[in-house]
Design an enzyme around this catalytic site. Sequence first.
Site, PDB file in Angstrom:
ATOM      1  N   HIS A 177      20.872  34.202  60.619  1.00 18.89           N
ATOM      2  CA  HIS A 177      21.922  33.134  60.841  1.00 18.89           C
ATOM      3  C   HIS A 177      23.303  33.630  61.204  1.00 18.89           C
ATOM      4  CE1 HIS A 177      19.843  29.583  59.351  1.00 18.89           C
ATOM      5  NE2 HIS A 177      19.236  30.374  58.686  1.00 18.89           N
ATOM      6  N   CYS A 227      16.913  31.006  63.626  1.00 18.29           N
ATOM      7  CA  CYS A 227      15.812  30.716  62.744  1.00 18.29           C
ATOM      8  C   CYS A 227      14.918  29.758  62.917  1.00 18.29           C
ATOM      9  CB  CYS A 227      16.632  30.277  61.245  1.00 18.29           C
ATOM     10  SG  CYS A 227      15.581  30.277  59.850  1.00 18.29           S
ATOM     11  N   GLU A 280      25.667  32.113  62.150  1.00 22.05           N
ATOM     12  CA  GLU A 280      26.751  31.260  61.922  1.00 22.05           C
ATOM     13  C   GLU A 280      27.750  31.449  60.440  1.00 22.05           C
ATOM     14  OE1 GLU A 280      23.183  28.842  60.868  1.00 22.05           O
ATOM     15  OE2 GLU A 280      23.797  30.276  62.135  1.00 22.05           O
TER      16      GLU A 280
END
Length: 537
Positions: free
Chosen positions: A180, A85, A182
């Site tokens: 993202h 990002c 994660e």
Amino acid sequence: MQHSKILILDFGSQVTQLIARRVREAHVFCEVHPCDVSSDWVREYAKDGSLKGVILSGSHASVYEVDDRAPDAVFELGVPVLGICYGMQTMATQLGGKVEAGHTREFGYAEVRAHGHTELLKGIEDFATPEGHGMLKVWMSHGDKVTQLPEGFKVMASTSACPIAGMADEARKFYAVQFHPEVTHTVQGQALLNRFVLDICQARPDWIMGDYIEEAVAKIREQVGDEEVILGLSGGVDSSVAAALIHRAIGDQLTCVFVDHGLLRLNEGDMVMDMFAGKLHAKVIRVDASDLFLGKLAGVSDPEAKRKIIGGLFVDVFKEQAAKLKAGDGGHKGATFLAQGTIYPDVIESGGAKSKKAVTIKSHHNVGGLPEQLGLKLLEPLRDLFKDEVRELGVALGLPREMVYRHPFPGPGLGVRILGEVKKEYADLLRRADAIFIEELRNFTGDNGKTWYDLTSQAFTVFLPVKSVGVMGDGRTYDYVVALRAVQTSDFMTADWAELPYALLKKVSGRIINEVRGINRVTYDVSSKPPATIEWE
């Protein structure tokens, strides 16, 4: 042992810790540091050869509004780099590309098309289009986008709103994604991070809690030598695992102080003593301070005032015991270390508070300033570990699974689960009702074979200082009310109330009303966080 390590530079994202947790789940050691460390610091960090890669986190900011940049050394070390990002946008800007405000902002679910069969995404997809394009289901959170690639880069992924949703310079092993990986909403996120960390960075997956014990024990012995250590044992997961680990390392050089403030769960004090004094043969001083705490809490109903009284008294009682241990006696020379169950999120958050990169930072959970007040050195053997790693370590050390995987319990104990004034009568009623609730959660099994205790993240009973009319037998009752609370959450930042089976709620309610004389009504809390909090006070 020198572990392979990944450096995560934090630009202030709310989910940076998740990156670290995902890397640790691949059994690779990593550390989070603020993005404004210097290039000299980065070179020094990499000097021993253990650094295998760098990950640049997201941020709430725009690259053209703030000066936050990755240290130049990151791109000069010769190790792979992954930008996420904001991390992608600063990589693009710093290496000669362009970032602009997007006409269409992307927040939430998106489907990303993979391009170019890069090493990072090769073979990773959620589905393929009729044309054969590999697609990923991801989570986006951005308003800006890369509009011009830096020299040497090619497009690695795209969406209709974001033509450059991923980029790669495979010669230098620089990769970046606008989404993202994660967060759990990105379905292949763990696979992507595993690919980067294990295959591209070639980090060794040697961060395993069972193996870590030997290393941690050696480190404690080296730090403590022949000196003595005091630890405040609360019965919670962190202090219990810290105590077990330190005791494994230095045995009788450790003394645990267990302050019983009279607001613990049913039989909790006895269980702590049985485990640590009985089974581990650790030195534990049990201080029964329940009358002191309940006396000071009399007439106090404000939640914050209750917390301050309980926290302040705990420090006073602990300091009194620590002063005796520090002074020593004819048998020993006195303690010089204070051990605390600080874990890695506390370290990251206090670092974030100093660098002011993150938007919201919670205060440190340990009792601040105690080492300085006591004139003791600090021993924090869990400061490199996340909570799930602390639990794994506890099991590996031989602590019972049901102790290590217990739900969180607040420091003030039942003091904040009794609404309003705290009285011994209320605490005794609540203890028994709560024990029934937890016992039945452990007895009831869900669809996937797990108990409802394991299917919930936190469950407890709250005592309401109101009375309601009831009927028992042929008589009228006028007794107290309790509320059951059970939530499911992955991060405790947000939480949904757990949809417990009616049969379970019926059993719990029936047992509490029949077995706990003084309670005649049971309610169930169906509030989510936000707008409610998990605890009631």
